[in-house]
Motif scaffolding. Structure first.
Motif, PDB file in Angstrom:
ATOM      1  N   TYR A 202      -1.645   4.298   0.972  1.00  0.00           N
ATOM      2  CA  TYR A 202      -0.590   4.504   1.958  1.00  0.00           C
ATOM      3  C   TYR A 202       0.339   5.577   1.373  1.00  0.00           C
ATOM      4  CZ  TYR A 202      -1.385   0.242   4.772  1.00  0.00           C
ATOM      5  OH  TYR A 202      -1.900  -0.731   5.599  1.00  0.00           O
TER       6      TYR A 202
ATOM      7  N   GLY B  40      -7.206   6.180   4.578  1.00  0.00           N
ATOM      8  CA  GLY B  40      -5.806   6.157   4.155  1.00  0.00           C
ATOM      9  C   GLY B  40      -4.862   6.401   5.314  1.00  0.00           C
ATOM     10  N   VAL B  41      -3.587   6.204   5.054  1.00  0.00           N
ATOM     11  CA  VAL B  41      -2.549   6.337   6.074  1.00  0.00           C
ATOM     12  C   VAL B  41      -1.408   7.170   5.518  1.00  0.00           C
ATOM     13  CG1 VAL B  41      -0.803   5.119   7.433  1.00  0.00           C
ATOM     14  CG2 VAL B  41      -3.085   4.147   7.189  1.00  0.00           C
TER      15      VAL B  41
ATOM     16  N   LEU C 237       6.712   0.705  10.031  1.00  0.00           N
ATOM     17  CA  LEU C 237       5.933   0.475   8.815  1.00  0.00           C
ATOM     18  C   LEU C 237       5.354  -0.938   8.790  1.00  0.00           C
ATOM     19  CD1 LEU C 237       5.108   1.632   6.017  1.00  0.00           C
ATOM     20  CD2 LEU C 237       7.182   0.577   5.094  1.00  0.00           C
TER      21      LEU C 237
ATOM     22  N   GLU D 172       1.345  -1.790   8.861  1.00  0.00           N
ATOM     23  CA  GLU D 172       0.687  -2.544   7.798  1.00  0.00           C
ATOM     24  C   GLU D 172       0.006  -3.801   8.346  1.00  0.00           C
ATOM     25  OE1 GLU D 172       1.727  -4.232   3.329  1.00  0.00           O
ATOM     26  OE2 GLU D 172       3.308  -4.129   4.847  1.00  0.00           O
TER      27      GLU D 172
ATOM     28  N   TYR E  65       2.356   7.954   6.685  1.00  0.00           N
ATOM     29  CA  TYR E  65       3.368   7.486   7.638  1.00  0.00           C
ATOM     30  C   TYR E  65       4.588   8.404   7.567  1.00  0.00           C
ATOM     31  CZ  TYR E  65       7.047   4.492   9.603  1.00  0.00           C
ATOM     32  OH  TYR E  65       8.098   4.004  10.343  1.00  0.00           O
TER      33      TYR E  65
ATOM     34  N   THR F 106      -3.568  -2.182  -2.539  1.00  0.00           N
ATOM     35  CA  THR F 106      -3.709  -0.790  -2.109  1.00  0.00           C
ATOM     36  C   THR F 106      -2.567   0.044  -2.689  1.00  0.00           C
ATOM     37  OG1 THR F 106      -4.707  -1.507  -0.021  1.00  0.00           O
ATOM     38  CG2 THR F 106      -3.855   0.743  -0.103  1.00  0.00           C
TER      39      THR F 106
ATOM     40  N   TRP G 166       0.434   2.461  -2.995  1.00  0.00           N
ATOM     41  CA  TRP G 166       1.472   2.953  -2.089  1.00  0.00           C
ATOM     42  C   TRP G 166       2.223   4.094  -2.774  1.00  0.00           C
ATOM     43  CZ3 TRP G 166       3.509   1.120   2.764  1.00  0.00           C
ATOM     44  CH2 TRP G 166       2.767   0.078   3.333  1.00  0.00           C
TER      45      TRP G 166
END
Length: 334
Positions: free
Chosen positions: A82, A32-33, A67, A71, A35, A120, A122
């Motif tokens: 995310y 996962g990310v 961003l 991505e 940000y 995914t 968000w």
């Protein structure tokens, strides 16, 4: 846990690809990310008068470009989530935060769009700014939030865990105080928006600060201190007293800058008091430098105009009018 610290420009696709390759090499799988857009303290707050199409667009681009590159760099990765950390200013607003709030609102809109179009999940977390006791500086400038309301790093992490545990993606607002009450307060106009005359009649004693009191010396320093004293309702104001330690905030900072611009006829950006020079001594240096710059520019403009004149035009400008010449001759004769 294992930690891998990497330095990369988030807007540079090549650097991001190399960073992701290092992550894959060490951990094998990226799940996962999270940000968190960087905040440029010097650019975060501007008065309405300082806003332009260019600097507003730059503020928005600084949030979105990272961003988009992130991505794009991860498009071939199968991620679990995310999580984008946004700002509570999108909900509450604040003086001087027009471009700042607009940029985060664009970020929120981008996340919402991806919630509906990407496989995914968000998530977007509009949270209060955080403050770490071991850090001399706030991660978000002090005028954007009170330290009493700021989140600790542990609280930020707990909030992110709760968001990621939600049954579905979406946007969540995290406030450290009752949001309804804060919204009601934020939307109420000030009963005394200027505050100048009212504060003159209720001056309080200077509080105990981290620095000792040193009186302003020059006329410029004394004039700046008088403006602070009237708007903050405190007396005396020391040469090195910090505006925010005295109880100042962004709305008062805007009023201070407005008064000083009017009094000294100089162009002072709002960041001069919020970030660069939040003391009487610091502002005095900024105003003195501005004054010298204006005088130098005026002198240069005058010299440029003189250089364009022909010898005859110079002579004509140096020769007094005939009536004045006659008067001078008569005076000499008498």
């Amino acid at each position: 846990g294992q930690i891998l610290l990497l330095a990369a420009d988030l807007t540079n696709a090549d650097q991001m690809q190399r960073a992701i390759a290092q992550i894959d090499q060490q951990f094998g799988t990226l799940h996962g990310v999270i940000y968190t857009p960087a905040i440029n303290a010097a650019q975060a707050t501007r008065s309405i008068a300082e806003l332009t199409r260019a600097n507003s667009a730059a503020e928005i681009e600084s949030r979105l470009q990272g961003l988009q590159v992130l991505e794009q760099s991860l498009q071939h990765q199968s991620l679990d989530f995310y999580l984008v950390q946004s700002s509570l200013a999108c909900v509450l607003g604040g003086p001087g935060l027009a471009a700042y709030t607009a940029s985060y609102s664009c970020l929120d809109a981008a996340v919402t769009q991806r919630c509906h179009t990407r496989p995914t999940p968000w998530f977007c977390l509009n949270r209060q700014a955080w403050y770490a006791e071991w850090d001399a500086d706030l991660s978000t400038p002090s005028h954007l939030t009170s330290r009493k309301l700021a989140m600790t790093p542990a609280e930020v992490w707990a909030a992110m865990q709760r968001v990621l545990a939600m049954p579905g993606p979406g946007q969540v607002v995290a406030s450290t105080a009752a949001l309804e009450a804060r919204l009601a307060q934020a939307t109420q106009p000030s009963e005394n928006p200027d505050g100048w005359q009212q504060l003159r009649s209720r001056t309080h004693t200077r509080p105990t600060l981290s620095n000792r009191y040193e009186p302003p010396q020059t006329e410029l320093e004394q004039a700046i201190a008088a403006v602070w004293q009237a708007l903050l309702g405190l007396e005396p104001i020391g040469l090195y007293d910090n505006f925010f330690e005295l109880g100042g905030h962004s709305l008062l900072a805007i009023q201070v800058i407005s008064r000083l611009r009017e009094q000294f006829q100089v162009e002072l950006p709002l960041k001069s008091i919020l970030f660069e020079a939040p003391t009487v001594a610091g502002l005095a240096k900024v105003i003195a430098a501005q004054t010298e710059t204006v005088a130098a520019e005026q002198m240069q403009q005058l010299l440029s105009e003189i250089e364009k004149l022909s010898p005859e035009e110079v002579q004509a400008r140096l020769t007094p009018p005939s009536s004045l010449s006659q008067s001078i001759r008569m005076t000499d004769h008498e």
